[in-house]
Design a protein around this motif. Structure first.
Motif, PDB file in Angstrom:
ATOM      1  N   LEU A  29       6.665   6.257  -1.928  1.00 27.86           N
ATOM      2  CA  LEU A  29       6.290   4.847  -1.896  1.00 27.86           C
ATOM      3  C   LEU A  29       7.561   4.010  -1.869  1.00 27.86           C
ATOM      4  CD1 LEU A  29       3.349   4.794  -4.466  1.00 27.86           C
ATOM      5  CD2 LEU A  29       3.209   4.764  -1.973  1.00 27.86           C
ATOM      6  N   GLY A  30       7.515   2.950  -1.062  1.00 29.56           N
ATOM      7  CA  GLY A  30       8.688   2.114  -0.875  1.00 29.56           C
ATOM      8  C   GLY A  30       9.449   2.443   0.389  1.00 29.56           C
ATOM      9  N   SER A  31       9.098   3.547   1.060  1.00 29.57           N
ATOM     10  CA  SER A  31       9.728   3.864   2.337  1.00 29.57           C
ATOM     11  C   SER A  31       9.353   2.817   3.379  1.00 29.57           C
ATOM     12  CB  SER A  31       9.320   5.259   2.805  1.00 29.57           C
ATOM     13  OG  SER A  31       9.797   6.260   1.933  1.00 29.57           O
ATOM     14  N   GLN A  32      10.175   2.708   4.426  1.00 30.13           N
ATOM     15  CA  GLN A  32       9.961   1.713   5.466  1.00 30.13           C
ATOM     16  C   GLN A  32       9.437   2.380   6.741  1.00 30.13           C
ATOM     17  OE1 GLN A  32      10.703  -1.814   4.900  1.00 30.13           O
ATOM     18  NE2 GLN A  32      10.580  -0.865   2.866  1.00 30.13           N
ATOM     19  N   LEU A  33       8.378   1.816   7.263  1.00 32.40           N
ATOM     20  CA  LEU A  33       7.838   2.258   8.546  1.00 32.40           C
ATOM     21  C   LEU A  33       8.132   1.184   9.574  1.00 32.40           C
ATOM     22  CD1 LEU A  33       6.032   4.116  10.335  1.00 32.40           C
ATOM     23  CD2 LEU A  33       4.086   2.732   9.560  1.00 32.40           C
ATOM     24  N   ILE A  34       8.854   1.548  10.629  1.00 33.37           N
ATOM     25  CA  ILE A  34       9.185   0.598  11.697  1.00 33.37           C
ATOM     26  C   ILE A  34       8.415   1.004  12.950  1.00 33.37           C
ATOM     27  CG2 ILE A  34      10.998  -0.379  13.138  1.00 33.37           C
ATOM     28  CD1 ILE A  34      12.966   0.153  10.890  1.00 33.37           C
ATOM     29  N   VAL A  35       7.552   0.116  13.395  1.00 34.80           N
ATOM     30  CA  VAL A  35       6.751   0.346  14.595  1.00 34.80           C
ATOM     31  C   VAL A  35       7.291  -0.567  15.690  1.00 34.80           C
ATOM     32  CG1 VAL A  35       4.428   0.405  15.564  1.00 34.80           C
ATOM     33  CG2 VAL A  35       4.765   0.853  13.125  1.00 34.80           C
ATOM     34  N   GLY A  56       6.026  -3.805  13.988  1.00 36.00           N
ATOM     35  CA  GLY A  56       6.682  -4.524  12.902  1.00 36.00           C
ATOM     36  C   GLY A  56       7.261  -3.577  11.871  1.00 36.00           C
ATOM     37  N   ARG A  57       7.837  -4.135  10.798  1.00 37.04           N
ATOM     38  CA  ARG A  57       8.372  -3.355   9.683  1.00 37.04           C
ATOM     39  C   ARG A  57       7.367  -3.405   8.530  1.00 37.04           C
ATOM     40  NH1 ARG A  57      13.396  -1.696   7.361  1.00 37.04           N
ATOM     41  NH2 ARG A  57      14.514  -2.417   9.218  1.00 37.04           N
ATOM     42  N   HIS A  58       7.057  -2.247   7.992  1.00 37.71           N
ATOM     43  CA  HIS A  58       6.054  -2.157   6.946  1.00 37.71           C
ATOM     44  C   HIS A  58       6.621  -1.359   5.767  1.00 37.71           C
ATOM     45  CE1 HIS A  58       3.065  -3.467   9.953  1.00 37.71           C
ATOM     46  NE2 HIS A  58       3.682  -2.620  10.768  1.00 37.71           N
ATOM     47  N   SER A  59       6.519  -1.937   4.587  1.00 36.83           N
ATOM     48  CA  SER A  59       6.902  -1.233   3.366  1.00 36.83           C
ATOM     49  C   SER A  59       5.695  -0.421   2.894  1.00 36.83           C
ATOM     50  CB  SER A  59       7.338  -2.226   2.288  1.00 36.83           C
ATOM     51  OG  SER A  59       7.691  -1.544   1.099  1.00 36.83           O
ATOM     52  N   LEU A  60       5.892   0.865   2.714  1.00 35.77           N
ATOM     53  CA  LEU A  60       4.779   1.744   2.380  1.00 35.77           C
ATOM     54  C   LEU A  60       4.518   1.714   0.885  1.00 35.77           C
ATOM     55  CD1 LEU A  60       5.662   4.765   4.700  1.00 35.77           C
ATOM     56  CD2 LEU A  60       4.177   2.806   5.153  1.00 35.77           C
ATOM     57  N   ASP A  61       3.433   1.083   0.529  1.00 34.22           N
ATOM     58  CA  ASP A  61       3.002   1.061  -0.865  1.00 34.22           C
ATOM     59  C   ASP A  61       1.485   1.053  -0.877  1.00 34.22           C
ATOM     60  OD1 ASP A  61       2.144  -1.684  -0.526  1.00 34.22           O
ATOM     61  OD2 ASP A  61       4.247  -2.258  -0.717  1.00 34.22           O
ATOM     62  N   THR A  62       0.911   1.136  -2.058  1.00 27.55           N
ATOM     63  CA  THR A  62      -0.546   1.221  -2.146  1.00 27.55           C
ATOM     64  C   THR A  62      -1.239  -0.059  -1.715  1.00 27.55           C
ATOM     65  OG1 THR A  62      -0.393   0.607  -4.488  1.00 27.55           O
ATOM     66  CG2 THR A  62      -0.490   2.957  -3.964  1.00 27.55           C
ATOM     67  N   ALA A  63      -0.477  -1.151  -1.581  1.00 25.71           N
ATOM     68  CA  ALA A  63      -1.085  -2.407  -1.144  1.00 25.71           C
ATOM     69  C   ALA A  63      -1.471  -2.345   0.324  1.00 25.71           C
ATOM     70  CB  ALA A  63      -0.146  -3.581  -1.407  1.00 25.71           C
ATOM     71  N   LEU A  68      -4.939   5.709   1.984  1.00 27.61           N
ATOM     72  CA  LEU A  68      -4.107   6.723   1.355  1.00 27.61           C
ATOM     73  C   LEU A  68      -4.175   6.619  -0.160  1.00 27.61           C
ATOM     74  CD1 LEU A  68      -2.082   9.018   1.797  1.00 27.61           C
ATOM     75  CD2 LEU A  68      -0.259   7.307   1.799  1.00 27.61           C
ATOM     76  N   ARG A  69      -4.295   5.406  -0.680  1.00 32.41           N
ATOM     77  CA  ARG A  69      -4.363   5.192  -2.126  1.00 32.41           C
ATOM     78  C   ARG A  69      -5.566   5.912  -2.729  1.00 32.41           C
ATOM     79  NH1 ARG A  69      -4.749  -0.764  -3.087  1.00 32.41           N
ATOM     80  NH2 ARG A  69      -6.893  -0.398  -2.418  1.00 32.41           N
ATOM     81  N   PRO A  75      -4.139   3.763 -10.304  1.00 31.60           N
ATOM     82  CA  PRO A  75      -3.880   2.516  -9.583  1.00 31.60           C
ATOM     83  C   PRO A  75      -2.532   2.503  -8.860  1.00 31.60           C
ATOM     84  CG  PRO A  75      -3.395   2.230 -11.889  1.00 31.60           C
ATOM     85  CD  PRO A  75      -3.892   3.625 -11.766  1.00 31.60           C
ATOM     86  N   TRP A  76      -1.546   3.294  -9.308  1.00 32.74           N
ATOM     87  CA  TRP A  76      -0.206   3.145  -8.746  1.00 32.74           C
ATOM     88  C   TRP A  76       0.147   4.250  -7.757  1.00 32.74           C
ATOM     89  CZ3 TRP A  76       0.998  -1.513  -9.784  1.00 32.74           C
ATOM     90  CH2 TRP A  76       0.619  -2.095 -10.988  1.00 32.74           C
ATOM     91  N   GLY A  77      -0.648   5.245  -7.665  1.00 30.58           N
ATOM     92  CA  GLY A  77      -0.398   6.306  -6.707  1.00 30.58           C
ATOM     93  C   GLY A  77       0.654   7.283  -7.193  1.00 30.58           C
ATOM     94  N   GLN A  78       0.756   8.383  -6.495  1.00 36.24           N
ATOM     95  CA  GLN A  78       1.717   9.422  -6.814  1.00 36.24           C
ATOM     96  C   GLN A  78       2.725   9.511  -5.687  1.00 36.24           C
ATOM     97  OE1 GLN A  78      -0.698  12.858  -7.281  1.00 36.24           O
ATOM     98  NE2 GLN A  78      -1.828  12.051  -9.047  1.00 36.24           N
ATOM     99  N   SER A  79       3.978   9.667  -6.022  1.00 42.00           N
ATOM    100  CA  SER A  79       5.041   9.689  -5.028  1.00 42.00           C
ATOM    101  C   SER A  79       6.000  10.822  -5.388  1.00 42.00           C
ATOM    102  CB  SER A  79       5.772   8.351  -5.031  1.00 42.00           C
ATOM    103  OG  SER A  79       6.776   8.321  -4.052  1.00 42.00           O
ATOM    104  N   PRO A  80       6.466  11.610  -4.399  1.00 44.44           N
ATOM    105  CA  PRO A  80       6.157  11.499  -2.970  1.00 44.44           C
ATOM    106  C   PRO A  80       4.809  12.115  -2.618  1.00 44.44           C
ATOM    107  CG  PRO A  80       7.647  13.315  -3.317  1.00 44.44           C
ATOM    108  CD  PRO A  80       7.456  12.679  -4.663  1.00 44.44           C
ATOM    109  N   PHE A  81       4.364  11.842  -1.363  1.00 43.52           N
ATOM    110  CA  PHE A  81       3.112  12.408  -0.887  1.00 43.52           C
ATOM    111  C   PHE A  81       3.346  12.972   0.513  1.00 43.52           C
ATOM    112  CE2 PHE A  81       3.299   7.830  -0.470  1.00 43.52           C
ATOM    113  CZ  PHE A  81       3.109   7.621   0.883  1.00 43.52           C
TER     114      PHE A  81
END
Length: 287
Positions: A29-35, A56-63, A68-69, A75-81
């Motif tokens: 979580l917190g990794s960046q996805l650039i499309v 666009g640029r997307h920050s990978l989080d449960t929001a 995936l959440r 509520p906060w997810g498990q990392s890494p996945f």
């Protein structure tokens, strides 16, 4: 450690690319996805397509990973996945060729059964990445345009026979060159639903040429030559008639000139292949 996930295509011929190329990757979580522009990205886990991301640029989080959440835990997810990401090119792939590998036999009102070949171009784009993922995309790391062209051509050719037969109903194969736009539009409508079920939009489809067998081409050329000779003879006959009318309406000096013109036309008609008399057998005196 958070990472950057992205995919570049410098060739312009990649439809789908996979991260990683094989297996799955541990993503925190917190990794960046650039499309990139003209791309869509689909997150997958355990072979299931989850969340889709536009350019666009997307920050990978449960929001922004709601599906995936649900899997990695609230509520906060498990990392890494463990996931893999598929990047789909959504630009238009244009100028692709299609054509008949073998002649198509059609029924013609004038020439009977005629075998023709035809070819053209088409363009498409990926409109529904999930559909393409569920139907054609497997576990291969990269899918290039060449991997799909044969399949797409087969979809077009599967509808071609019926469209051509309908276009030539109660008409001659000679009318087909003037109907290429109509045939292309009809063929596109017939094939669009076939493309759509795979998540692909058929942007356009053109029929550029139709080639006829040599024997039909020869008959067409012969008919055109005969028609030209008939037109020449008809025009000469009209000119002769006009000259004789002019002679009759202009007594005196003008009559000779008009008559001469009429005789000249008559001589020209006499030299025409159509006007030549049938030769008689030598040595035979006709009564």
């Amino acid at each position: 450690m958070p990472q950057v996930i992205q995919s570049f295509d410098n060739s312009g011929n990649v439809l789908v690319s996979r991260f990683p190329l094989t297996g799955s990757a541990a993503v925190e979580l917190g990794s960046q996805l650039i499309v990139q522009e003209n791309q869509s990205a689909l997150f997958c886990r355990d072979g299931r397509g989850l969340d889709m991301f536009p350019a666009g640029r997307h920050s990978l989080d449960t929001a922004n990973l709601p599906l995936l959440r649900e899997i990695i835990g609230a509520p906060w997810g498990q990392s890494p996945f463990q996931v893999n990401v598929y990047f789909f090119a959504t630009k238009v792939f244009h100028g692709l060729g299609w054509g008949t590998s073998a002649p198509i036999t059609l029924r013609d009102t004038e020439y009977g059964a005629v075998a023709i070949r035809t070819f053209g171009t088409y363009s498409f784009r990926i409109s529904k990445p999930r559909n393409l993922m569920n139907t054609l995309v497997g576990t291969k790391g990269m899918h290039r345009l060449a991997d799909y062209e044969t399949f797409f051509r087969s979809l077009i050719l599967s509808r071609l026979n019926k469209v051509l037969a309908q276009s030539l109903a109660n008409s001659s194969i000679l009318d087909l060159p003037n109907k290429l736009d109509e045939v292309g539009s009809d063929l596109r409508r017939a094939v669009s639903s076939d493309f759509d079920q795979y998540g692909v939009e058929l942007v356009d489809l053109l029929v550029e040429n139709v080639s006829l067998p040599p024997e039909v081409q020869a008959r067409i050329s012969q008919n055109a030559g005969n028609m030209a000779i008939r037109d020449l003879a008809r025009n000469q006959a009209i000119a002769q008639s006009d000259a004789l009318v002019l002679a009759a309406n202009n007594p005196g000096g003008g009559a000779g000139a008009a008559l001469g013109a009429g005789l000249g036309v008559a001589m020209a008609i006499g030299m025409s292949p159509i006007a030549q008399p049938t030769p008689t057998t030598p040595g035979v005196v006709l009564p």
